[in-house]
Design an enzyme around this catalytic site. Structure first.
Site, PDB file in Angstrom:
ATOM      1  N   ASP A 249       0.815  -1.220   0.000  1.00  0.00           N
ATOM      2  CA  ASP A 249       0.000   0.000   0.000  1.00  0.00           C
ATOM      3  C   ASP A 249       0.847   1.268   0.000  1.00  0.00           C
ATOM      4  O   ASP A 249       0.338   2.363  -0.199  1.00  0.00           O
ATOM      5  CB  ASP A 249      -0.928  -0.003   1.222  1.00  0.00           C
ATOM      6  CG  ASP A 249      -1.993   1.083   1.169  1.00  0.00           C
ATOM      7  OD1 ASP A 249      -2.529   1.333   0.077  1.00  0.00           O
ATOM      8  OD2 ASP A 249      -2.287   1.692   2.215  1.00  0.00           O
ATOM      9  N   SER A 270      -7.527   5.512   0.176  1.00  0.00           N
ATOM     10  CA  SER A 270      -7.833   4.248  -0.495  1.00  0.00           C
ATOM     11  C   SER A 270      -9.278   3.859  -0.254  1.00  0.00           C
ATOM     12  O   SER A 270      -9.818   4.041   0.843  1.00  0.00           O
ATOM     13  CB  SER A 270      -6.924   3.138   0.033  1.00  0.00           C
ATOM     14  OG  SER A 270      -5.568   3.487  -0.106  1.00  0.00           O
ATOM     15  N   GLN A 320      -5.809  -1.509  -6.603  1.00  0.00           N
ATOM     16  CA  GLN A 320      -6.411  -0.591  -5.630  1.00  0.00           C
ATOM     17  C   GLN A 320      -7.114   0.546  -6.355  1.00  0.00           C
ATOM     18  O   GLN A 320      -6.668   1.006  -7.405  1.00  0.00           O
ATOM     19  CB  GLN A 320      -5.334  -0.011  -4.701  1.00  0.00           C
ATOM     20  CG  GLN A 320      -5.872   0.878  -3.594  1.00  0.00           C
ATOM     21  CD  GLN A 320      -4.766   1.422  -2.701  1.00  0.00           C
ATOM     22  OE1 GLN A 320      -4.339   2.564  -2.856  1.00  0.00           O
ATOM     23  NE2 GLN A 320      -4.285   0.596  -1.769  1.00  0.00           N
TER      24      GLN A 320
END
Length: 335
Positions: A249, A270, A320
């Protein structure tokens, strides 16, 4: 029923990974014994070490909080996978996870992880995890585990050709280089010093670092070598998957901003995060993180990522989507 001891107490497994062969992340890639000294990765000893409260209920604490003062999404995903892994037997491996971030995390209180044993099959098992703060979920995660199975159906993309990490500067070294520029404006100098002051448990070496002061649009692609700081060693592959979840991430969504560097970011978070684990790997060994953004629009950006082992094996695929809001100039505004 409780899972087996090895899978049921993931902290023991993680502690054993460092205790058996304590050393540094610079251990040879062949898995040789590391130098003496307790240099275990903080990702194992702290960040991903959950406290069991009851059957399938755990508490996680925070090691690093970004300058945004929100919880780092990779930490919540990694801890959720740790919780899920404690509810399966040791003879299965994580092959995928799918997460939705539903609320902002509060860095001032711990996170509770509640696991539901959704299905346990002969080949695949599914565990559902809720990360909870203040009585409400902040993340919902579905993790799937598989018994090892051989198949003649195999293929993968080809790893990009890039310089090895030994020939590149770390992110910290690049920042120190930028700080030596006498023309660096004060607000950028303050921002870079804030980044240097953070204790991020990840080592990063960008392959083609962008010029920090340049606002020209760039292709929405970036490559960097990445690994966990410290030593993890040979252990249950599920632990390395949890560390990779944390790593994946970091700087990921920013790939979608590279063609739009002329805009000042007002808000970026996110929305979801997915991962697929393809082959065994060591999260404390250098891996190439290949990131690209095929699309952005509607105040959202989509990014894809691939983590490559140094020998060219595709280890992990990531995806993502996130919210990206920028400050609009009067000419851009529709009001």
């Amino acid at each position: 029923m409780a899972a087996s001891t090895s899978a049921g107490d993931f902290r023991v497994l993680a502690a054993g990974a460092g205790a058996e062969s304590p050393g540094s992340g610079d251990a040879p890639e062949g898995g040789q014994p590391a130098p003496p000294g307790d240099l275990r990765s903080v990702l194992v000893t702290s960040v991903l070490s959950l406290e069991p409260l009851d059957l399938d209920l755990f508490r996680g604490r925070h090691h690093w909080v970004p300058v945004t003062r929100r919880l780092f999404g990779g930490q919540i995903v990694g801890q959720a996978l740790v919780a899920a892994a404690r509810a399966v037997s040791e003879d299965v491996h994580a092959h995928s996870l799918h997460c939705y971030f539903v609320r902002a995390g509060d860095p001032t209180v711990p996170v509770l992880y509640q696991v539901e044993r959704t299905r346990t099959g002969k080949s695949f098992s599914v565990r559902s995890v809720k990360a909870i703060q203040h009585g409400k979920p902040i993340l919902i995660c579905q993790a799937s585990f598989q018994q090892s199975q051989e198949s003649p159906v195999q293929h993968q993309f080809t790893m990009p050709t890039v310089p090895p990490p030994e020939e590149l500067l770390t992110q910290e070294e690049l920042i120190q280089k930028y700080l030596q520029d006498p023309n660096l404006v004060e607000k950028h100098r303050l921002g870079l010093n804030k980044i240097l002051a953070q204790e991020v448990p990840i080592e990063i070496k960008p392959v083609n670092p962008p010029e920090i002061l340049c606002q020209l649009p760039q292709e929405p692609k970036q490559l960097f070598w990445v690994r966990a700081r410290g030593y993890i060693g040979e252990c249950d592959m599920k632990l390395h998957c949890c560390v990779a979840a944390y790593i994946s991430d970091y700087a990921f969504l920013g790939t979608a901003l590279l063609p739009h560097r002329q805009h000042a970011v007002k808000f970026m978070v996110s929305l979801d995060h997915s991962m697929w684990f393809h082959a065994p790997f060591r999260a404390d060994h250098w891996m190439l993180y290949e990131c690209e953004s095929p699309w952005a629009g509607g105040c959202r950006g989509l990014v894809h990522g691939r983590l490559w082992r140094r020998d060219g094996v595709l280890a992990v695929t990531c995806a993502q989507e996130g919210v990206i809001r920028v400050k609009q100039s009067p000419a851009d505004s529709k009001l």
